[in-house]
Design a protein around this motif. Structure first.
Motif, PDB file in Angstrom:
ATOM      1  N   LYS A   1     -10.784 -30.452   4.539  1.00 48.64           N
ATOM      2  CA  LYS A   1     -10.561 -31.894   4.466  1.00 48.64           C
ATOM      3  C   LYS A   1      -9.114 -32.299   4.772  1.00 48.64           C
ATOM      4  CE  LYS A   1     -14.160 -32.833   1.082  1.00 48.64           C
ATOM      5  NZ  LYS A   1     -14.436 -33.401  -0.241  1.00 48.64           N
ATOM      6  N   CYS A   2      -8.154 -31.583   4.176  1.00 46.15           N
ATOM      7  CA  CYS A   2      -6.761 -32.039   4.280  1.00 46.15           C
ATOM      8  C   CYS A   2      -5.831 -31.038   4.954  1.00 46.15           C
ATOM      9  CB  CYS A   2      -6.222 -32.373   2.891  1.00 46.15           C
ATOM     10  SG  CYS A   2      -5.934 -30.935   1.837  1.00 46.15           S
ATOM     11  N   SER A   3      -6.339 -29.890   5.359  1.00 41.44           N
ATOM     12  CA  SER A   3      -5.579 -28.852   6.062  1.00 41.44           C
ATOM     13  C   SER A   3      -4.528 -28.142   5.202  1.00 41.44           C
ATOM     14  CB  SER A   3      -4.898 -29.408   7.319  1.00 41.44           C
ATOM     15  OG  SER A   3      -5.885 -29.878   8.207  1.00 41.44           O
ATOM     16  N   TRP A   4      -4.607 -28.294   3.885  1.00 44.74           N
ATOM     17  CA  TRP A   4      -3.704 -27.553   3.000  1.00 44.74           C
ATOM     18  C   TRP A   4      -4.005 -26.077   3.149  1.00 44.74           C
ATOM     19  CZ3 TRP A   4      -4.196 -24.515  -1.482  1.00 44.74           C
ATOM     20  CH2 TRP A   4      -3.006 -24.284  -2.156  1.00 44.74           C
ATOM     21  N   THR A   5      -2.984 -25.252   3.279  1.00 44.51           N
ATOM     22  CA  THR A   5      -3.179 -23.813   3.506  1.00 44.51           C
ATOM     23  C   THR A   5      -2.440 -23.010   2.454  1.00 44.51           C
ATOM     24  OG1 THR A   5      -3.388 -24.189   5.881  1.00 44.51           O
ATOM     25  CG2 THR A   5      -2.891 -21.952   5.181  1.00 44.51           C
ATOM     26  N   GLU A   6      -3.119 -21.971   1.989  1.00 43.91           N
ATOM     27  CA  GLU A   6      -2.540 -21.080   1.005  1.00 43.91           C
ATOM     28  C   GLU A   6      -2.666 -19.665   1.536  1.00 43.91           C
ATOM     29  OE1 GLU A   6      -2.954 -20.477  -3.721  1.00 43.91           O
ATOM     30  OE2 GLU A   6      -4.838 -20.541  -2.627  1.00 43.91           O
ATOM     31  N   SER A   7      -1.583 -18.910   1.444  1.00 46.00           N
ATOM     32  CA  SER A   7      -1.605 -17.526   1.874  1.00 46.00           C
ATOM     33  C   SER A   7      -2.282 -16.674   0.811  1.00 46.00           C
ATOM     34  CB  SER A   7      -0.187 -17.029   2.104  1.00 46.00           C
ATOM     35  OG  SER A   7      -0.221 -15.642   2.406  1.00 46.00           O
ATOM     36  N   LEU A   8      -3.129 -15.758   1.224  1.00 42.74           N
ATOM     37  CA  LEU A   8      -3.774 -14.820   0.306  1.00 42.74           C
ATOM     38  C   LEU A   8      -3.127 -13.453   0.405  1.00 42.74           C
ATOM     39  CD1 LEU A   8      -7.512 -15.798   0.876  1.00 42.74           C
ATOM     40  CD2 LEU A   8      -5.973 -16.564  -0.948  1.00 42.74           C
ATOM     41  N   TYR A   9      -2.105 -13.358   1.229  1.00 48.61           N
ATOM     42  CA  TYR A   9      -1.393 -12.104   1.415  1.00 48.61           C
ATOM     43  C   TYR A   9      -0.098 -12.158   0.616  1.00 48.61           C
ATOM     44  CZ  TYR A   9       0.930  -8.194   3.687  1.00 48.61           C
ATOM     45  OH  TYR A   9       1.565  -7.009   3.931  1.00 48.61           O
ATOM     46  N   TYR A  10      -0.018 -11.350  -0.422  1.00 51.44           N
ATOM     47  CA  TYR A  10       1.170 -11.366  -1.289  1.00 51.44           C
ATOM     48  C   TYR A  10       1.874 -10.058  -1.263  1.00 51.44           C
ATOM     49  CZ  TYR A  10      -0.953 -15.616  -3.065  1.00 51.44           C
ATOM     50  OH  TYR A  10      -1.490 -16.847  -3.171  1.00 51.44           O
TER      51      TYR A  10
END
Length: 59
Positions: free
Chosen positions: A50-59
């Motif tokens: 919906k809003c293109s918010w992105t979160e990395s899952l690589y830590y």
């Protein structure tokens, strides 16, 4: 589009665009904060459809 060669005019335009960009970034942040996210996940990240918010899952 006619190109302006006066540096003062160019600097004024840059400042106007930077102000507009800051306002748009704030609007986007507010939208993303209120969004009921629907995520599409990949192995490295998840992105809201919906809003293109992105979160990395690589830590």
């Amino acid at each position: 589009m006619m190109r302006e060669t006066d540096p003062r005019v160019i600097r004024t335009e840059i400042m106007r665009l930077e102000t507009a960009l800051a306002e748009l970034r704030q609007q986007l942040a507010e939208m993303q904060k209120a969004c009921p996210h629907e995520f599409q996940e990949t192995p490295l990240s998840r992105t809201c459809r919906k809003c293109s918010w992105t979160e990395s899952l690589y830590y």
